[in-house]
Design a protein around this motif. Structure first.
Motif, short mmCIF file in Angstrom:
data_model
loop_
_atom_site.label_atom_id
_atom_site.label_comp_id
_atom_site.label_asym_id
_atom_site.label_seq_id
_atom_site.Cartn_x
_atom_site.Cartn_y
_atom_site.Cartn_z
N ASN A 174 -0.57 -3.00 6.16
CA ASN A 174 -0.46 -1.70 6.84
C ASN A 174 -1.55 -1.16 7.27
OD1 ASN A 174 0.21 0.66 7.76
ND2 ASN A 174 0.89 1.68 5.65
N HIS B 141 -2.25 1.46 9.04
CA HIS B 141 -2.12 2.77 9.33
C HIS B 141 -2.67 3.67 8.25
CE1 HIS B 141 0.29 1.81 12.70
NE2 HIS B 141 1.06 1.15 12.15
N ALA B 142 -3.04 4.82 8.47
CA ALA B 142 -3.30 5.95 7.41
C ALA B 142 -2.25 6.58 6.63
CB ALA B 142 -4.24 6.78 8.05
N PHE B 143 -1.11 5.98 6.86
CA PHE B 143 0.05 6.70 6.15
C PHE B 143 1.12 5.52 5.78
CE2 PHE B 143 0.54 6.44 10.96
CZ PHE B 143 1.87 5.79 10.96
N PRO B 144 1.87 5.86 4.74
CA PRO B 144 2.58 4.82 4.21
C PRO B 144 3.80 4.34 5.05
CG PRO B 144 2.90 6.89 2.80
CD PRO B 144 1.74 6.86 3.72
N ILE B 145 4.20 3.30 5.21
CA ILE B 145 5.42 2.99 5.98
C ILE B 145 6.44 2.09 5.45
CG2 ILE B 145 3.91 2.88 8.16
CD1 ILE B 145 3.95 -0.25 7.87
N THR B 146 7.55 2.08 5.72
CA THR B 146 8.74 1.10 5.43
C THR B 146 9.02 0.38 6.35
OG1 THR B 146 9.63 2.84 3.97
CG2 THR B 146 10.82 1.06 4.36
N PRO C 14 1.83 0.74 1.64
CA PRO C 14 1.05 1.81 1.25
C PRO C 14 0.08 1.95 2.50
CG PRO C 14 0.42 -0.18 -0.25
CD PRO C 14 1.59 -0.49 0.16
N ALA C 15 -0.22 3.16 2.47
CA ALA C 15 -1.34 3.37 3.76
C ALA C 15 -2.71 2.36 3.49
CB ALA C 15 -2.01 4.93 3.57
N TRP C 16 -3.19 2.14 4.54
CA TRP C 16 -4.12 0.95 4.49
C TRP C 16 -4.32 0.20 3.35
CZ3 TRP C 16 -7.38 6.10 4.90
CH2 TRP C 16 -7.43 6.57 6.37
#
Length: 105
Positions: free
Chosen positions: A40, A42-47, A92-94
């Motif tokens: 991931n 991105h600076a935010f968690p993703i699903t 999780p983010a990054w």
């Protein structure tokens, strides 16, 4: 990448496990399973919705907890290649997350 790779449980599969469709090789020797690593940036968690081009009977996370997996119809039609496996994976983010595919016995 080396630090991440050293933390992922793998096994020597080239001489021990049969090849699966489309070149996929799933580890299923001595209770091992095939690792899938998701990154991931991105600076935010993703699903993420993960679609695997193989039919597996289970998926676990890096802690061994069972993850819901579903067999779905593939978008293409190739003779006997009719189904894939799909599951939702939080990352999780990054960071990264490791999931293990359990091959049908």
């Amino acid at each position: 990448m080396q630090r991440i790779a050293r933390k992922i449980r793998t096994t020597d599969i080239l001489n021990h496990s049969p090849s699966q469709k489309n070149g996929w090789i799933l580890w299923e020797k001595d209770g091992e399973s095939a690792p899938v690593i998701l990154f991931n940036p991105h600076a935010f968690p993703i699903t993420v919705q993960v679609q695997i081009n193989a039919v597996v009977w289970g998926v676990t996370d890096s802690l061994g907890r069972t993850v819901a997996v579903q067999t779905v119809r593939v978008p293409q039609t190739n003779h006997s290649d009719l189904y894939n496996s799909m599951f939702l994976a939080p990352v999780p983010a990054w960071g990264y997350a490791v999931y293990y595919l359990l091959n049908p016995v």
